[in-house]
Design a protein around this motif. Structure first.
Motif, mmCIF file in Angstrom:
data_model
loop_
_atom_site.group_PDB
_atom_site.id
_atom_site.type_symbol
_atom_site.label_atom_id
_atom_site.label_comp_id
_atom_site.label_asym_id
_atom_site.label_seq_id
_atom_site.Cartn_x
_atom_site.Cartn_y
_atom_site.Cartn_z
ATOM 1 N N TYR A 39 -44.738 -37.970 -27.098
ATOM 2 C CA TYR A 39 -43.447 -38.666 -27.178
ATOM 3 C C TYR A 39 -43.671 -40.092 -26.653
ATOM 4 O O TYR A 39 -44.009 -40.272 -25.498
ATOM 5 C CB TYR A 39 -42.394 -38.029 -26.270
ATOM 6 N N GLN A 61 -31.569 -39.491 -26.031
ATOM 7 C CA GLN A 61 -32.317 -39.461 -24.763
ATOM 8 C C GLN A 61 -32.062 -40.738 -23.959
ATOM 9 O O GLN A 61 -31.881 -40.696 -22.750
ATOM 10 C CB GLN A 61 -33.815 -39.297 -25.044
ATOM 11 N N THR A 79 -32.687 -31.726 -26.685
ATOM 12 C CA THR A 79 -33.223 -30.827 -25.657
ATOM 13 C C THR A 79 -33.893 -31.631 -24.539
ATOM 14 O O THR A 79 -33.619 -31.413 -23.352
ATOM 15 C CB THR A 79 -34.242 -29.838 -26.270
ATOM 16 N N ASP A 119 -36.711 -24.892 -34.385
ATOM 17 C CA ASP A 119 -37.372 -26.173 -34.579
ATOM 18 C C ASP A 119 -38.745 -25.902 -35.180
ATOM 19 O O ASP A 119 -39.641 -25.393 -34.532
ATOM 20 C CB ASP A 119 -37.509 -26.896 -33.234
ATOM 21 N N ARG A 144 -36.437 -33.458 -39.295
ATOM 22 C CA ARG A 144 -36.342 -33.604 -37.843
ATOM 23 C C ARG A 144 -37.315 -34.644 -37.320
ATOM 24 O O ARG A 144 -38.305 -34.944 -37.958
ATOM 25 C CB ARG A 144 -36.622 -32.266 -37.161
HETATM 26 P P1 AMP Z 1 -34.381 -31.240 -30.652
HETATM 27 O O1 AMP Z 1 -33.312 -32.064 -31.347
HETATM 28 O O2 AMP Z 1 -34.229 -31.282 -29.170
HETATM 29 O O3 AMP Z 1 -34.471 -29.842 -31.186
HETATM 30 O O4 AMP Z 1 -35.797 -31.949 -30.972
HETATM 31 C C1 AMP Z 1 -36.319 -32.059 -32.249
HETATM 32 C C2 AMP Z 1 -37.820 -32.307 -32.266
HETATM 33 O O5 AMP Z 1 -38.107 -33.639 -31.858
HETATM 34 C C3 AMP Z 1 -38.636 -31.411 -31.333
HETATM 35 O O6 AMP Z 1 -39.762 -30.958 -32.053
HETATM 36 C C4 AMP Z 1 -39.081 -32.320 -30.209
HETATM 37 O O7 AMP Z 1 -40.327 -31.918 -29.683
HETATM 38 C C5 AMP Z 1 -39.177 -33.659 -30.906
HETATM 39 N N1 AMP Z 1 -38.896 -34.818 -30.013
HETATM 40 C C6 AMP Z 1 -37.890 -34.912 -29.130
HETATM 41 N N2 AMP Z 1 -37.886 -36.124 -28.528
HETATM 42 C C7 AMP Z 1 -38.919 -36.823 -29.043
HETATM 43 C C8 AMP Z 1 -39.427 -38.145 -28.820
HETATM 44 N N3 AMP Z 1 -38.863 -38.988 -27.948
HETATM 45 N N4 AMP Z 1 -40.517 -38.513 -29.539
HETATM 46 C C9 AMP Z 1 -41.081 -37.661 -30.426
HETATM 47 N N5 AMP Z 1 -40.638 -36.412 -30.696
HETATM 48 C C10 AMP Z 1 -39.567 -35.974 -30.001
#
Ligand code: AMP
Length: 445
Positions: A21, A28, A52, A309, A337
């Motif tokens: 990330y 976030q 999340t 996911d 996603r």
């Molecule tokens: P979520 O909406 O929380 O289910 O996240 C969706 C996907 O995005 C998951 O696979 C996370 O691991 C990935 N993810 C979340 N935040 C980041 C970030 N800042 N950079 C890259 N990938 C991310």
């Protein structure tokens, strides 16, 4: 902007580096500083936007930096989620983020034996992910105390209400300390959710990173109209034509899932199904195999597929449209996603026109129709648009009866748009679609 500038501590930054990330997502960027500052939160975010990490990272930091050591059978932070799969998934994310922190995390949910969960809770857990029903069971059996609880997270709160968890939530809410931080996350915000937020949150910061009820714009969406009985055939045809590699398919009922899986397997296609009737271990195994690309087509009901996911899932197919329009947003959110693009195709039959119209109204878009040669429906799906209207076209005028006329009967069929308007009656008034009942539903579809 970086995660460091949001105020996250070094052990978390290290975990994020391992996960790759680099930049915080919009939800976030807004949620992390607010949660670290101790604010209550009401957050609406598109699916797959990284919500999340938006709540888990600051939560873990607060647990690591503040408060007493956890005592026997206690829990310091609680994340409530609607389904077992989501509990596993959120806990897996939490575990990865907390890799370099001395915190105990755990997930509890129904459908599996309660005893190992009771044993595990004996020594206390800093952060617990739970489904509402099992959490209450554990609480009532004195396996869990909430006296140390400092933060409550409601993830996919809209879904919890849809699944009829409002009573469980009220009971949990009554058992929790009044002084605590509460974070409410929901992909869509209904009036019921706003009511719940009013009861549970204290001066919340409202975060809305996307317009209300809008589907992820990284997903290309279109529909194919077809007669109900020909859906399986069309699915196989599209699959072969499009050379689909990995597809998540949504069907309305458990029987529908089983029937489609059986049909696909009968054709030698690598397919598996998940729904609420299958044991948890079987569901998890099917899901894991799908994630590893060992299963090509995974057919699921909404409950079973909630919140999954799956990295780089290119395609979601709605074999049936969802009964609750908001589920459409959740379903197609399984693709496109984390910045990648995806495709969502819905097979729509005439029976489903009101469902289609409700989806278009909710997502404020008219879904593009793409007809498939040889599959044009006999029962035409009336035109719809984002205003929530089903545009009924006038019926063909009946031919005057002639003796011995054995011609085709054509009652109840819509006039094709290309056909000339009939003389009498003229265009029928447009009909409003009835409001759908989004009240409590059965827990397992
Ligand atoms: P979520 O909406 O929380 O289910 O996240 C969706 C996907 O995005 C998951 O696979 C996370 O691991 C990935 N993810 C979340 N935040 C980041 C970030 N800042 N950079 C890259 N990938 C991310």
């Amino acid at each position: 902007m970086t995660f460091a500038t949001l105020g996250l501590i070094e052990p978390l930054l290290r975990s994020l580096e391992t996960l790759g990330y680099q930049t915080p997502t919009p939800v976030q960027a807004q949620a992390i500083p607010a949660v670290l500052a101790g604010r209550d939160l009401m957050a609406a975010a598109q699916t797959g936007t990284g919500k999340t990490a938006g709540f888990a990272l600051p939560l873990l930091q607060l647990l690591a930096m503040e408060g007493p050591k956890v005592t026997a059978n206690s829990v310091r932070a609680l994340i409530l989620v609607p389904t077992r799969e989501l509990a596993e998934q959120v806990h897996e994310a939490v575990r990865q983020y907390a890799e370099n922190l001395p915190l105990r995390t755990y997930a509890v949910y129904g459908g599996v034996s309660i005893n190992p969960q009771m044993m595990k809770l004996r020594s206390g857990v800093d952060l617990l992910v739970a489904t509402p029903g099992r959490l209450l069971d554990l609480f009532r059996q004195n396996a869990l105390k909430f006296n140390q609880l400092q933060t409550l997270v409601l993830d996919e709160a809209d879904r919890m209400l849809d699944l009829g968890f409002s009573e469980e939530l009220a009971n949990i809410y009554r058992a929790l300390p009044k002084k605590r931080q509460t974070l409410l996350f929901s992909a869509t915000f209904s009036d019921d959710i706003r009511l719940l937020a009013g009861q549970m949150l204290n001066d919340p910061l409202s975060i809305e990173v996307s317009p209300r009820n809008v589907a992820a714009n990284t997903v290309k969406q279109w529909i194919v109209t077809v007669d109900k009985k020909r859906k399986p055939e069309l699915f196989v045809h599209l699959m072969r034509k499009g050379k689909w590699k990995q597809v998540l398919v949504f069907a309305k009922t458990r029987n529908g899932v089983d029937a489609l899986v059986e049909k696909l397997q009968g054709l030698g296609i690598n397919a598996d199904g998940i729904h609420g009737d299958k044991p948890q271990a079987t569901r998890q195994r099917a899901l894991d195999r799908f994630k590893l690309s060992e299963v090509q087509i995974l057919v699921a009901t909404d409950v079973a597929a909630r919140g999954l996911d799956i990295e780089d899932l290119p395609l979601v197919v709605n074999f049936d449209l969802p009964i609750v329009a908001e589920d459409y947003i959740h379903r197609i959110g399984r693709t496109g996603r984390a910045g990648s693009t995806g495709e969502a195709i819905s097979l729509v039959c005439a029976d489903e026109v009101n469902l289609l119209s409700a989806i278009e109204m909710l997502t404020r878009q008219t879904l593009k129709r793409q007809n498939e040669p040889d599959f044009e429906p006999e029962h035409r799906v009336p035109d719809t648009d984002a205003s929530g209207q089903v545009i009924k076209k006038p019926k063909k005028p009946k031919k005057p009866k002639t003796s011995g006329g054995g011609g085709k009967r054509n009652l109840g069929k819509w006039v094709d748009s290309g056909e000339a308007a009939p003389p009498e009656p003229s265009i029928k008034p447009v009909r409003k679609v009835p409001v759908f009942n989004t009240g409590p539903r059965k827990r397992k579809p």
